[in-house]
Design a protein around this motif. Structure first.
Motif, PDB file in Angstrom:
ATOM      1  N   HIS A  18      40.418  37.463  33.368  1.00 20.64           N
ATOM      2  CA  HIS A  18      40.897  36.697  34.528  1.00 20.64           C
ATOM      3  C   HIS A  18      42.209  37.266  35.079  1.00 20.64           C
ATOM      4  CE1 HIS A  18      37.760  33.829  33.514  1.00 20.64           C
ATOM      5  NE2 HIS A  18      38.277  33.728  32.289  1.00 20.64           N
ATOM      6  N   VAL A  19      42.219  38.570  35.283  1.00 19.89           N
ATOM      7  CA  VAL A  19      43.416  39.264  35.782  1.00 19.89           C
ATOM      8  C   VAL A  19      43.607  38.976  37.265  1.00 19.89           C
ATOM      9  CG1 VAL A  19      44.434  41.545  36.205  1.00 19.89           C
ATOM     10  CG2 VAL A  19      43.273  41.070  34.029  1.00 19.89           C
ATOM     11  N   ASP A  20      44.846  38.702  37.648  1.00 23.55           N
ATOM     12  CA  ASP A  20      45.149  38.356  39.039  1.00 23.55           C
ATOM     13  C   ASP A  20      45.754  39.506  39.822  1.00 23.55           C
ATOM     14  OD1 ASP A  20      44.378  35.559  38.922  1.00 23.55           O
ATOM     15  OD2 ASP A  20      46.151  35.271  37.665  1.00 23.55           O
ATOM     16  N   LEU A  21      46.262  40.512  39.128  1.00 26.23           N
ATOM     17  CA  LEU A  21      46.939  41.622  39.827  1.00 26.23           C
ATOM     18  C   LEU A  21      46.886  42.852  38.944  1.00 26.23           C
ATOM     19  CD1 LEU A  21      50.270  41.563  41.779  1.00 26.23           C
ATOM     20  CD2 LEU A  21      50.094  43.100  39.816  1.00 26.23           C
ATOM     21  N   PRO A  43      45.111  41.895  44.287  1.00 28.24           N
ATOM     22  CA  PRO A  43      46.105  42.855  44.771  1.00 28.24           C
ATOM     23  C   PRO A  43      46.394  43.955  43.767  1.00 28.24           C
ATOM     24  CG  PRO A  43      47.178  40.805  44.143  1.00 28.24           C
ATOM     25  CD  PRO A  43      45.701  40.557  44.042  1.00 28.24           C
ATOM     26  N   LEU A  44      46.819  45.094  44.315  1.00 29.49           N
ATOM     27  CA  LEU A  44      47.209  46.245  43.494  1.00 29.49           C
ATOM     28  C   LEU A  44      48.612  46.672  43.883  1.00 29.49           C
ATOM     29  CD1 LEU A  44      46.528  48.772  41.610  1.00 29.49           C
ATOM     30  CD2 LEU A  44      45.932  49.928  43.749  1.00 29.49           C
ATOM     31  N   VAL A  45      49.454  46.911  42.884  1.00 26.85           N
ATOM     32  CA  VAL A  45      50.733  47.588  43.069  1.00 26.85           C
ATOM     33  C   VAL A  45      50.549  49.005  42.546  1.00 26.85           C
ATOM     34  CG1 VAL A  45      53.157  47.679  42.403  1.00 26.85           C
ATOM     35  CG2 VAL A  45      52.073  45.468  42.877  1.00 26.85           C
ATOM     36  N   ALA A  46      50.769  49.991  43.401  1.00 28.41           N
ATOM     37  CA  ALA A  46      50.534  51.397  43.055  1.00 28.41           C
ATOM     38  C   ALA A  46      51.852  52.151  43.100  1.00 28.41           C
ATOM     39  CB  ALA A  46      49.531  52.016  44.028  1.00 28.41           C
ATOM     40  N   THR A  47      52.384  52.496  41.942  1.00 32.82           N
ATOM     41  CA  THR A  47      53.685  53.163  41.873  1.00 32.82           C
ATOM     42  C   THR A  47      53.515  54.676  41.827  1.00 32.82           C
ATOM     43  OG1 THR A  47      54.736  51.285  40.769  1.00 32.82           O
ATOM     44  CG2 THR A  47      55.810  53.414  40.540  1.00 32.82           C
ATOM     45  N   VAL A  48      54.310  55.370  42.637  1.00 35.59           N
ATOM     46  CA  VAL A  48      54.346  56.831  42.683  1.00 35.59           C
ATOM     47  C   VAL A  48      55.699  57.273  42.143  1.00 35.59           C
ATOM     48  CG1 VAL A  48      54.063  58.877  44.128  1.00 35.59           C
ATOM     49  CG2 VAL A  48      52.914  56.734  44.750  1.00 35.59           C
ATOM     50  N   HIS A  49      55.671  58.205  41.183  1.00 29.27           N
ATOM     51  CA  HIS A  49      56.912  58.624  40.515  1.00 29.27           C
ATOM     52  C   HIS A  49      57.388  60.010  40.928  1.00 29.27           C
ATOM     53  CE1 HIS A  49      57.212  55.304  37.564  1.00 29.27           C
ATOM     54  NE2 HIS A  49      55.894  55.263  37.688  1.00 29.27           N
ATOM     55  N   GLY A  50      56.522  60.831  41.478  1.00 31.02           N
ATOM     56  CA  GLY A  50      56.930  62.196  41.797  1.00 31.02           C
ATOM     57  C   GLY A  50      56.129  62.775  42.943  1.00 31.02           C
ATOM     58  N   THR A 289      67.181  44.808  36.007  1.00 27.91           N
ATOM     59  CA  THR A 289      67.130  44.838  37.468  1.00 27.91           C
ATOM     60  C   THR A 289      65.754  45.278  37.947  1.00 27.91           C
ATOM     61  OG1 THR A 289      69.498  45.310  37.624  1.00 27.91           O
ATOM     62  CG2 THR A 289      68.134  45.890  39.531  1.00 27.91           C
ATOM     63  N   MET A 290      65.191  46.304  37.305  1.00 26.53           N
ATOM     64  CA  MET A 290      63.861  46.788  37.683  1.00 26.53           C
ATOM     65  C   MET A 290      62.797  45.720  37.431  1.00 26.53           C
ATOM     66  SD  MET A 290      61.638  50.001  36.174  1.00 26.53           S
ATOM     67  CE  MET A 290      61.254  49.090  34.666  1.00 26.53           C
ATOM     68  N   VAL A 291      62.867  45.069  36.278  1.00 29.25           N
ATOM     69  CA  VAL A 291      61.878  44.046  35.935  1.00 29.25           C
ATOM     70  C   VAL A 291      61.914  42.902  36.945  1.00 29.25           C
ATOM     71  CG1 VAL A 291      61.280  42.276  34.245  1.00 29.25           C
ATOM     72  CG2 VAL A 291      61.773  44.609  33.485  1.00 29.25           C
ATOM     73  N   HIS A 292      63.097  42.455  37.298  1.00 29.53           N
ATOM     74  CA  HIS A 292      63.215  41.369  38.272  1.00 29.53           C
ATOM     75  C   HIS A 292      62.655  41.781  39.631  1.00 29.53           C
ATOM     76  CE1 HIS A 292      66.660  39.232  35.909  1.00 29.53           C
ATOM     77  NE2 HIS A 292      65.471  39.006  35.398  1.00 29.53           N
ATOM     78  N   ALA A 293      62.905  43.034  40.025  1.00 30.85           N
ATOM     79  CA  ALA A 293      62.395  43.515  41.306  1.00 30.85           C
ATOM     80  C   ALA A 293      60.870  43.540  41.309  1.00 30.85           C
ATOM     81  CB  ALA A 293      62.953  44.908  41.604  1.00 30.85           C
ATOM     82  N   TYR A 294      60.262  43.987  40.208  1.00 32.00           N
ATOM     83  CA  TYR A 294      58.798  44.001  40.136  1.00 32.00           C
ATOM     84  C   TYR A 294      58.230  42.586  40.066  1.00 32.00           C
ATOM     85  CZ  TYR A 294      57.783  48.998  39.925  1.00 32.00           C
ATOM     86  OH  TYR A 294      57.617  50.320  40.246  1.00 32.00           O
ATOM     87  N   GLN A 295      58.914  41.695  39.373  1.00 30.28           N
ATOM     88  CA  GLN A 295      58.433  40.308  39.324  1.00 30.28           C
ATOM     89  C   GLN A 295      58.406  39.693  40.726  1.00 30.28           C
ATOM     90  OE1 GLN A 295      61.211  38.685  36.449  1.00 30.28           O
ATOM     91  NE2 GLN A 295      59.690  38.742  34.808  1.00 30.28           N
ATOM     92  N   SER A 296      59.438  39.979  41.508  1.00 29.31           N
ATOM     93  CA  SER A 296      59.484  39.467  42.882  1.00 29.31           C
ATOM     94  C   SER A 296      58.354  40.069  43.715  1.00 29.31           C
ATOM     95  CB  SER A 296      60.837  39.782  43.518  1.00 29.31           C
ATOM     96  OG  SER A 296      61.889  39.125  42.842  1.00 29.31           O
ATOM     97  N   ASP A 299      55.054  38.429  42.772  1.00 24.79           N
ATOM     98  CA  ASP A 299      54.953  37.098  43.384  1.00 24.79           C
ATOM     99  C   ASP A 299      54.575  37.207  44.860  1.00 24.79           C
ATOM    100  OD1 ASP A 299      55.608  35.888  41.022  1.00 24.79           O
ATOM    101  OD2 ASP A 299      57.739  35.654  41.494  1.00 24.79           O
ATOM    102  N   LYS A 300      55.185  38.152  45.558  1.00 24.84           N
ATOM    103  CA  LYS A 300      54.888  38.339  46.979  1.00 24.84           C
ATOM    104  C   LYS A 300      53.430  38.740  47.181  1.00 24.84           C
ATOM    105  CE  LYS A 300      56.301  41.123  50.990  1.00 24.84           C
ATOM    106  NZ  LYS A 300      57.217  42.213  51.468  1.00 24.84           N
ATOM    107  N   CYS A 301      52.943  39.667  46.352  1.00 21.04           N
ATOM    108  CA  CYS A 301      51.550  40.117  46.467  1.00 21.04           C
ATOM    109  C   CYS A 301      50.576  38.973  46.195  1.00 21.04           C
ATOM    110  CB  CYS A 301      51.287  41.261  45.493  1.00 21.04           C
ATOM    111  SG  CYS A 301      52.141  42.802  45.872  1.00 21.04           S
ATOM    112  N   LEU A 302      50.874  38.174  45.188  1.00 17.76           N
ATOM    113  CA  LEU A 302      49.980  37.079  44.831  1.00 17.76           C
ATOM    114  C   LEU A 302      49.980  35.975  45.889  1.00 17.76           C
ATOM    115  CD1 LEU A 302      50.783  36.893  41.015  1.00 17.76           C
ATOM    116  CD2 LEU A 302      48.619  37.645  42.050  1.00 17.76           C
ATOM    117  N   ARG A 303      51.140  35.723  46.500  1.00 17.49           N
ATOM    118  CA  ARG A 303      51.189  34.711  47.561  1.00 17.49           C
ATOM    119  C   ARG A 303      50.395  35.136  48.785  1.00 17.49           C
ATOM    120  NH1 ARG A 303      56.730  34.434  46.162  1.00 17.49           N
ATOM    121  NH2 ARG A 303      57.228  35.711  47.989  1.00 17.49           N
ATOM    122  N   SER A 304      50.363  36.442  49.031  1.00 14.69           N
ATOM    123  CA  SER A 304      49.642  36.933  50.210  1.00 14.69           C
ATOM    124  C   SER A 304      48.159  37.148  49.921  1.00 14.69           C
ATOM    125  CB  SER A 304      50.264  38.247  50.691  1.00 14.69           C
ATOM    126  OG  SER A 304      50.142  39.259  49.700  1.00 14.69           O
TER     127      SER A 304
END
Length: 306
Positions: A18-21, A43-50, A289-296, A299-304
């Motif tokens: 039952h994954v939501d994101l 929703p998907l969050v796709a991080t690019v590192h390089g 700081t990074m964890v809080h930014a990703y949590q926010s 939340d934004k992705c799930l609300r939308s």
């Protein structure tokens, strides 16, 4: 990951749990993650590192352009975001910049630092310049080695340590031998005690030719070390030139050597850079700081995506 059966197994796992994101990292996972997320309607969050792998071929550029439309794409620096926009054709509004973060380390005990110095046979009283990074061409180690003779002319009691392993090890060791630097340059291989290695250093150097957002620089700043880095990728977003360290052009051994001499001969300036860099890292690039930014962002992705 070219086996699309993996994607089908992954979809079943998402349903069972039952994954939501989904949060994916780098090209293969981002593309397949976008495919599965679209099928599942999550929703998907796709991080690019390089900057490697995804822009050289048209098919990959098109794939990433599609991912940017299907997902919330994250770049780990403003420089990387601009690179993706210009080379992939992604819409800048679809890309969020979230910086990497590193944990605030527990400083090693002095006895551990002294034991490490003895293990590495670093001369007592020498200043130590260090690099942490795998021995790959993109890391630019050869340009630091090229500049070492100029440093030793003015700062003869200086040793250089390279922590990391990789394909250029023999070539770099041969370069050191040709320059007659065997007694001053130490290759440490893969180390598990990076916090202790950093504690040994008077100056941290990263002579890279390309970077996304360097974890090695962040770790050095967190450890309270002055940094000299090349002006590439996200480095200028971390290191404030003349405030927390020095930025030098890539492949410029002479300028790198000159700035090393500046810090090795000016303890007060080096200490100021170190203190400012540590405050900057703790304030803007901490793991929390990074964890809080990703949590926010989650939340934004799930609300939308109700």
């Amino acid at each position: 990951m070219t086996d699309w059966r993996w994607a089908l197994r992954f979809r079943r796992l998402l349903d069972e749990e039952h994954v939501d994101l989904i949060h994916a990292h780098e090209f293969d996972a981002n593309v397949q993650g976008a495919f599965v997320a679209a099928i599942c309607g999550i929703p998907l969050v796709a991080t690019v590192h390089g900057k490697h792998y995804f822009w050289e071929k048209c098919r990959r550029r098109l794939a990433y352009r599609w991912v940017s439309r299907q997902a919330t794409m994250v770049a780990v620096s403003e420089d990387l975001k601009q690179f993706i926009v210009e080379n992939v054709g992604a819409c800048p509004e679809r890309i969020t910049v979230l910086y990497n973060g590193v944990d605030v380390p527990m400083p090693p005990r002095q006895a551990e630092v002294d034991a490490c110095r003895k293990e590495l046979r670093l001369p007592h009283g020498d200043q130590i310049v260090g690099v942490v990074g795998n021995l790959y061409p993109v890391k630019g180690h050869q340009y630091l080695i090229e500049g070492i003779p100029a440093v030793l002319k003015k700062c003869p009691n200086t040793s250089f340590i390279f922590a990391g392993r990789g394909q250029l090890e023999k070539e770099l060791k041969d370069q050191v031998h040709r320059l007659g630097l065997d007694e001053r340059v130490h290759f440490l291989g893969l180390r598990q005690d990076i916090s202790t290695i950093l504690a040994l250093l008077d100056v941290f150097v990263l002579p890279s030719l390309s970077e996304g957002l360097s974890m090695a620089i962040l770790e050095a700043m967190m450890a309270g070390k002055p940094v000299i880095a090349t002006r590439v990728g996200g480095n200028p977003e971390i290191v404030l030139d003349g405030e927390t360290g020095f930025l030098v052009p890539p492949r410029d051994s002479q300028t790198l050597a000159d700035q090393l001499v500046t810090l090795l001969t000016n303890k007060e300036q080096a200490a100021q850079f170190a203190a400012r860099g540590k405050r900057r890292a703790e304030g803007q690039f901490s793991l929390q700081t990074m964890v809080h930014a990703y949590q926010s962002l989650y939340d934004k992705c799930l609300r939308s995506n109700p």
